[in-house]
Design an enzyme around this catalytic site. Structure first.
Site, mmCIF file in Angstrom:
data_model
loop_
_atom_site.group_PDB
_atom_site.id
_atom_site.type_symbol
_atom_site.label_atom_id
_atom_site.label_comp_id
_atom_site.label_asym_id
_atom_site.label_seq_id
_atom_site.Cartn_x
_atom_site.Cartn_y
_atom_site.Cartn_z
ATOM 1 N N GLY A 123 0.846 -1.190 0.000
ATOM 2 C CA GLY A 123 0.000 0.000 0.000
ATOM 3 C C GLY A 123 0.877 1.234 0.000
ATOM 4 N N ALA A 124 0.485 2.240 -0.773
ATOM 5 C CA ALA A 124 1.332 3.426 -0.923
ATOM 6 C C ALA A 124 0.533 4.701 -0.757
ATOM 7 C CB ALA A 124 2.040 3.400 -2.273
ATOM 8 N N GLY A 125 -0.368 4.687 0.211
ATOM 9 C CA GLY A 125 -1.005 5.942 0.618
ATOM 10 C C GLY A 125 -0.089 6.630 1.616
ATOM 11 N N ARG A 172 -18.640 13.334 14.737
ATOM 12 C CA ARG A 172 -19.284 12.863 13.502
ATOM 13 C C ARG A 172 -20.413 11.875 13.774
ATOM 14 N NH1 ARG A 172 -13.981 12.141 9.569
ATOM 15 N NH2 ARG A 172 -13.717 14.369 9.201
ATOM 16 N N LEU A 197 -17.303 13.006 -0.661
ATOM 17 C CA LEU A 197 -17.145 13.709 0.611
ATOM 18 C C LEU A 197 -17.125 15.225 0.425
ATOM 19 C CD1 LEU A 197 -16.255 13.683 3.674
ATOM 20 C CD2 LEU A 197 -13.912 13.715 2.807
ATOM 21 N N GLN A 216 -17.434 4.515 10.621
ATOM 22 C CA GLN A 216 -17.889 5.903 10.769
ATOM 23 C C GLN A 216 -18.693 6.360 9.555
ATOM 24 O OE1 GLN A 216 -15.084 9.534 10.635
ATOM 25 N NE2 GLN A 216 -15.802 9.445 12.746
ATOM 26 N N THR A 249 -16.003 18.208 2.899
ATOM 27 C CA THR A 249 -15.211 18.199 4.133
ATOM 28 C C THR A 249 -15.924 18.791 5.352
ATOM 29 O OG1 THR A 249 -13.205 18.997 5.194
ATOM 30 C CG2 THR A 249 -14.117 20.387 3.483
ATOM 31 N N GLU A 250 -15.532 18.249 6.509
ATOM 32 C CA GLU A 250 -15.946 18.817 7.784
ATOM 33 C C GLU A 250 -15.435 20.250 7.932
ATOM 34 O OE1 GLU A 250 -15.620 15.970 10.892
ATOM 35 O OE2 GLU A 250 -15.162 17.460 12.417
ATOM 36 N N HIS A 282 -19.853 9.656 7.704
ATOM 37 C CA HIS A 282 -19.532 11.081 7.653
ATOM 38 C C HIS A 282 -20.811 11.863 7.405
ATOM 39 C CE1 HIS A 282 -17.775 14.909 6.511
ATOM 40 N NE2 HIS A 282 -16.608 14.468 6.952
ATOM 41 N N ARG A 321 -13.916 8.227 15.242
ATOM 42 C CA ARG A 321 -12.725 9.024 14.960
ATOM 43 C C ARG A 321 -13.076 10.501 14.865
ATOM 44 N NH1 ARG A 321 -10.615 11.283 10.541
ATOM 45 N NH2 ARG A 321 -11.754 10.165 8.922
ATOM 46 N N GLU A 341 -5.342 3.266 7.970
ATOM 47 C CA GLU A 341 -6.732 2.853 8.171
ATOM 48 C C GLU A 341 -6.873 1.342 8.276
ATOM 49 O OE1 GLU A 341 -9.573 4.748 5.614
ATOM 50 O OE2 GLU A 341 -11.261 3.596 6.423
ATOM 51 N N PHE A 371 -12.279 21.642 14.201
ATOM 52 C CA PHE A 371 -13.024 20.520 13.627
ATOM 53 C C PHE A 371 -13.941 19.986 14.710
ATOM 54 C CE2 PHE A 371 -11.695 18.092 9.620
ATOM 55 C CZ PHE A 371 -11.591 19.243 8.892
ATOM 56 N N HIS A 402 -17.670 6.189 5.697
ATOM 57 C CA HIS A 402 -16.509 7.037 5.423
ATOM 58 C C HIS A 402 -15.204 6.457 5.924
ATOM 59 C CE1 HIS A 402 -14.112 10.596 4.887
ATOM 60 N NE2 HIS A 402 -13.917 10.755 6.185
ATOM 61 N N SER A 413 -7.252 11.161 11.280
ATOM 62 C CA SER A 413 -6.823 10.016 10.463
ATOM 63 C C SER A 413 -5.537 10.334 9.717
ATOM 64 C CB SER A 413 -7.917 9.598 9.481
ATOM 65 O OG SER A 413 -8.142 10.611 8.536
ATOM 66 N N LEU A 414 -5.421 11.548 9.165
ATOM 67 C CA LEU A 414 -4.172 11.888 8.489
ATOM 68 C C LEU A 414 -3.025 11.878 9.487
ATOM 69 C CD1 LEU A 414 -5.131 14.732 5.970
ATOM 70 C CD2 LEU A 414 -4.971 12.277 5.610
#
Lengths: 296, 560, 334
Positions: free
Chosen positions: B10-12, B274, B240, B228, B242-243, B230, B373, B362, B115, B338, B378-379
């Site tokens: 994985g390459a996120g 959320r 999405l 979750q 954004t919040e 969103h 969350r 994740e 947030f 989400h 998450s980031l």
């Protein structure tokens, strides 16, 4: 169409491409609008000054727009794609940012040049005669229809793209030149490269790349059976006409494709002579096409 | 056969951060990803990344920790949350030094905005394309580090020697064919599983395959029942919004124009957590106060300038996918699946129960999000625990000496099972099952759950798994770029992970965070202040439990 | 609604490229990607294309519709249906086709890697906290930072058709993102990467990249920003930069383009001599203005003063930009 325009021929039509300036002035009379000369105009800087010295480019063009404004004209007519894009780009930037406009005007004032208040629109000749009353007038003056001739429209880049700055027509499916060709009584031939690049901006710096681009529309137009190509841009013209021989040699083919300026095509259909339209100034001899026009 | 000391799957953000960190230890690192790195779904994160920099007001890592614990409905492990919140600022500064383009305060510091349920303006952002900016920055660093990336290699199975993870098998999408990837340490960073739900914010790629690989290899998955929803997703395709829209001052209104959130969260209003906002919206919609199945996200009072500066991406999305310009009119939004709080069970260094196997992002569950969350966490999790798992993998490799034995038959076994999939010529197409699954999950394992709904969902999943095992028809029989085959494999992973999710949800007879049971509406700390562990047991799900780590904050009533 | 598409199919193992027509029923809100999904699910699972985010941020689904590159997920079908138009879908241009609508992106990423696509942090003297950077300074590179590397610009780059080695609009937009970053210490060495053969001066300004970009990056403008930096650093070794210099000089020497200077000052005197037969051909039809009697614009003094004034202002701005990023004030030196 307006009754008068501030007229911006740009460098090429004033120097090497004088036939374009002459033809434009000649058809203006026929179409019934005045071209008001801008005393003291300069080069728009083209993409080159724009790239090398963007601030200077902006001021140069603001000065030209200011001069047009000083003449009491609200529309500046261009006859070159590059001038059109450069002037419109500068105009849009200045109109969108009052602080910038103020700063530019301060500089213009400091050197004693005319300032610009944002009251000018830049329009290419093509747009003025491709629709509305301009087009109606065009149809009226084309009393020597070029019946039986096949003309390949070549738009060039900077009258179509970026469309958010130019925006006259669908940049992928333009029809203005086709409409004009038909009004002139000729048949417009279609070919894929009509909206692509002629390579001119890099014809000196990157000759092989430029010639590789140039050969494509020439060949396609020939294959589509065109008697001549027509372009609204003197730089495309120079490329298609003066550099055609080099492109031919590079690709080892013979094309001999006559290249018309837009104003020459209109002028011919409106009955102006070979000499008036200065066809003799072309590098690729136009006789294979112009003989058909002037035979009768 | 390719071979590296550390292989990241994985390459996120988490995967690339792990790979970059591991490479700093001088070990040989490879990345296997079914997408080119910049195609990863981290790039779709919009609103921002939390860290207690204190640039926009008084803040501290302790405060960040507390609000994260509270947001998790006390299911998050407090030691892990403290690690994330304390180390967060350093990771943000590092991203900035790498060139991340964060929006700025007037004095040139990283700007921060509030947030939901955060308790302070703590969310650093790059307009509303934060994930995109960070994803590309980490890809730049990955290129700089010279890490080998096996792009468009679809990881299939982990390979073990009975004790350690020794690598994996993968399908090389472009050329076709199974590749053996030998590694002394494998870091899973494969993202979420939202695609098992209808109307998700998740990309097509978010199908839980990494979690499924670990599960099948015998590694437990933790807290899988917590999904979750969103509060602000577009109706047409679940995209999405954004919040950050609410962080910048946006309102949520019902059909009567009322800012209804204050009826549910008298203090926080739109900026409640959320889970609370999504439930409130669904309650409004169910009570007939919705607009065509949605509520309205109203930004019009923010004005064109603020929207264009701070929320340009959201405006573009609303215009493209809802035909609405938020400068002019409110955006119809609804809750959508989400983010999956659960995942591969790890410690604070990404280590799993299996030696040689690590997980981050994740697909992992450390757990820092618990039952719900917070936006912006998450980031942060991806970079903190991506870094930590990369470091742990590299250090363990250096101190462990030789790894286990990679059986040469591993690739052949996988190859045969894929060939069996390709050989099926008669039966159902995968998309039929995929749609049935997505509908069942949305309808029966969604925002509001009950024993009855969850049992029905389990029955559907069981039936779908049976139909899947009978073999589905893959039209594309070719080797090169066979996305039809990949989608069928992804469906298999989703079915397994849906089973884990729903099985855990059935057992958890309480309401906590995003897991909301109408038949058990209260939180039950006495019985359920514990993590669910889902084990692979001959293809079925076996559950076990583990206590939550509580250090500082005793569970308390959670209101906003 | 019912959508019909003509799709270019190609499987290298088995067949030649061919057009296939499909008609499917989709939602009113369907995008091109949604439509392809329906075809793949319900009609022919072997139809191959890339996809992931379906929200125009991952950059996977670049392809051509009626010859122009688009992101499939950002292209609604309703306007086509309303117009009764049957679109032709084909793979992106300027990249080798792998299968159906999937192109080989390796050459694309090779160019990405060639532009040193990461911040040059210099001596690693970063502060403990963040660099102090003004929002206005970041806004200058924000457009380039929007790039999702989808390849739509590259697909239609006219220069790349003629010179496949041209770095191209996507890689050069990436370059511009660092050239314009006050934190980047790459300096002239970085610029040199973009200055030689196949660099910025290959761009023919066709503006196809700008037209096709689905994210508003304006790659041609980005290329120009790199050109500006190269030019203003006085790096005039390339013919492209020298070509630009003639234009700048023209505007304040005579007001008009010095066409006769263009060739020798761009390609050099020796090469210009080789081109004499070509030049004579132009002279014969009057295309070469007399260099000894330049045609001067009126009010030239205005332009000359303007040129000087702006040059001073530009130099000041460049000096400020080259000063490097600002440190947080509370920190002393270590």
């Amino acid at each position: 169409m307006k009754s008068s325009y501030a007229y911006y021929p740009g460098c090429l039509a004033s120097l090497s491409q004088k036939e374009l300036d002459a033809s434009t002035r000649a058809i203006a009379g026929k179409l019934g609008f005045d071209l008001v000369d801008i005393p003291g105009f300069t080069c728009c800087g083209a993409g080159d000054v724009h790239e090398a010295r963007p601030e200077y480019y902006l001021h140069l063009n603001a000065r030209i727009l200011g001069q047009a404004e000083q003449l009491g004209q609200d529309t500046l007519m261009t006859i070159c794609n590059v001038c059109t894009l450069n002037l419109r780009q500068a105009d849009k930037k200045l109109k969108a940012d009052p602080d910038l406009l103020e700063r530019v005007n301060r500089n213009l004032k400091e050197v004693g040049a005319a300032s610009y208040s944002g009251g000018v629109e830049v329009r290419h000749l093509l747009w003025e005669i491709a629709e509305g009353d301009g087009y109606e007038k065009l149809k009226q003056i084309c009393d020597k229809p070029l019946t039986g001739m096949k003309i390949a429209p070549f738009y060039g880049c900077q009258i179509l793209r970026p469309s958010k700055l130019l925006g006259f027509e669908d940049p992928d499916r333009p029809q203005s030149l086709e409409r004009i060709i038909e009004a002139c009584g000729a048949e417009a031939v279609d070919y894929p490269s009509k909206i692509k690049c002629c390579g001119f901006p890099i014809v000196l710096a990157r000759a092989e790349v430029a010639l590789g681009e140039l050969i494509q529309p020439l060949v396609e137009a020939k294959e589509a059976g065109a008697d001549a190509m027509v372009t609204p841009c003197p730089l495309c013209h120079l490329s298609l006409d003066a550099w055609q021989g080099k492109a031919e040699r590079e690709a080892d083919i013979e094309l001999e494709m006559p290249i018309f300026h837009l104003a020459q095509l209109v002028g011919a259909a409106a009955g102006l002579s070979y000499d008036e339209l200065l066809f003799k100034r072309h590098v690729v001899k136009t006789h294979s096409a112009t003989d058909k026009i002037y035979a009768s | 056969m390719v071979r590296h000391d550390v292989v990241v799957v994985g390459a996120g953000l988490a995967g690339m951060r792990a790979a970059i960190e591991a490479s700093r230890y001088g070990v040989d690192v490879g990345v296997v990803s079914k997408l080119h790195p910049t195609r990863s779904h981290s790039g779709a994160a919009e609103g921002g990344i939390n860290a207690a920099l204190g640039n926009a007001g008084e803040d501290s890592p302790e405060k960040h920790t507390f609000f994260t614990v509270k947001g998790s409905d006390y299911l998050g492990d407090q030691d892990a949350i403290a690690v994330m919140c304390e180390e967060g600022p350093g990771d943000i500064y590092e991203l900035e030094h790498m060139g991340a383009i964060f929006s700025r305060t007037d004095d040139g510091r990283i700007a921060q905005r509030p947030f939901g349920a955060g308790g302070a303006p703590r969310t650093c952002y790059a307009a509303d394309i934060t994930g995109h900016v960070l994803l590309h920055v980490l890809y730049e660093q990955l290129v700089k580090a010279g890490v080998t990336v096996y792009e468009e290699w679809f990881a299939l199975d982990l390979v073990t020697d009975g004790e350690r993870c020794v690598g994996l098998t993968a399908w090389d999408l472009q050329r076709g064919g199974v590749q053996a990837v030998e590694a002394r340490a494998v870091v899973m960073a494969t993202g979420g599983l939202g695609r098992m739900y209808r109307g998700t914010t998740n990309a097509y790629a978010c199908t839980g395959d990494g979690m499924s690989m670990a599960w099948r290899a015998g590694v437990p998955l933790k807290d899988m029942e917590f999904m979750q929803f969103h509060p602000t997703t577009l109706k047409s395709n679940g995209v999405l919004i954004t919040e950050g829209c609410r962080g910048e001052g946006g309102y949520l209104r019902n059909a009567e124009g009322e800012r209804f959130m204050f009826n549910y969260a008298p203090n926080a209003g739109e900026l409640a957590s959320r889970d609370v906002v999504s439930r409130s919206e669904q309650t409004e919609i169910d009570a007939g106060r919705g607009v065509d199945g949605c509520v309205l996200l109203d930004l019009t009072h923010l004005g064109a300038k603020r929207i264009n500066e701070r929320l340009p991406g959201s405006r573009e999305l609303a215009m493209d996918y809802a035909g609405v310009d938020p400068i002019e009119e409110p955006i119809p939004v609804r809750p959508g699946s989400h983010y999956h709080m659960g995942g591969i069970d790890t410690d604070v260094w990404g280590r799993t129960a299996m030696p040689g196997l690590y997980a981050a992002g994740e697909c992992a569950c450390v757990s820092v999000h618990g039952a719900n969350r917070l936006g912006g966490n998450s980031l942060l999790e991806t970079v903190v625990f991506g870094r930590r798992s990369g470091a742990a993998a590299a250090q363990d490799v250096r101190s462990n000496g030789a790894g286990g034995v990679f059986s040469p038959s591993a690739a052949r076994v996988t190859e045969r099972s894929l060939q069996r999939m390709l050989d099926v010529s008669d039966g159902e197409r995968p998309h039929v099952l995929r749609r049935e699954l997505a509908d069942a999950m949305y309808d029966n394992a969604g925002i509001f759950r009950s024993a009855e709904k969850l049992e029905a969902c389990k029955a559907t999943i069981t039936e779908l798994r049976e139909r899947y095992s009978r073999g589905l028809v893959v039209h594309d029989k070719s080797r090169s770029f066979n996305t039809d085959l990949i989608q069928a494999i992804e469906l298999g992973a989703m079915l397994e992970m849906a089973d884990c999710l729903v099985t855990g949800a059935i057992e958890r007879t309480e309401s906590r965070g995003a897991h909301s049971r109408i038949d058990h509406p209260e939180r039950d700390d006495e019985n359920w202040l514990r993590h669910t562990l889902a084990y692979y047991d001959d293809g079925q799900v076996r559950l076990d439990y583990r206590p939550v780590t509580i250090t500082e904050f005793e569970p308390a009533v959670r209101t906003y | 609604m019912e959508v019909t598409l003509k799709i270019e199919r190609y499987n290298p193992d088995t067949d030649e490229p061919r057009l296939e027509s499909h008609t499917v029923d989709v939602a009113e809100t369907a995008t091109l990607l949604d439509t392809l999904d329906v075809i793949k699910d319900e009609v022919d699972g072997s139809l191959t294309y890339r996809k992931s985010c379906r929200m125009a941020v991952c950059g996977s689904c670049g392809m051509r519709m009626d010859g122009g590159a688009v992101l499939a997920c950002k292209t609604p079908m309703k306007p086509l249906v309303d117009a009764g138009h049957v679109a032709t879908i084909s793979p992106m241009g300027n990249l080798p086709v792998i299968k159906d609508l999937v192109v080989d992106m390796d050459p694309f990423w090779e160019k990405f890697r060639a532009v040193k696509p990461y911040l040059d942090e210099g001596d690693g003297d970063a502060p403990v906290k963040e660099w102090r950077v003004q929002q206005a300074e970041l806004d200058r590179i924000m457009k380039e930072a929007l790039c999702i590397q989808c390849g739509c610009c590259v697909s239609e780059c006219n220069s790349m058709e003629a010179d496949p080695d041209f770095l191209g609009p996507a890689a050069l937009a990436k370059a511009a993102r660092f050239v314009g970053d006050v934190r980047d210490r790459g300096g002239k060495q970085r610029l040199e990467l973009y200055n030689g053969p196949h660099g910025v001066w290959d761009c023919t300004r066709c503006y196809f990249c700008q037209e096709r970009c689905p994210k508003g990056v304006d790659p041609r403008d980005a290329i120009a920003k790199v050109g500006t930096a190269i030019y203003q650093e006085g790096m005039l070794s390339d013919k492209g930069a020298r070509h630009a210099k003639v234009f700048v000089k023209s505007t304040h020497q005579t007001g008009y383009l010095l066409e006769t200077n263009l060739v020798p000052e761009t390609v050099g005197a020796v090469n210009a001599i080789k081109d004499i037969p070509f030049a004579l051909q132009l002279v014969r039809v009057g295309k070469v203005p007399n260099p000894l009697k330049p045609h001067n614009a009126k009010k030239l003094d205005e332009v000359r003063k303007l040129h000087k004034l702006i040059e001073t202002q530009e130099n000041e701005a460049r000096a400020a930009a080259n000063a490097g990023p600002k440190r947080p004030p509370e920190e002393g030196s270590p």
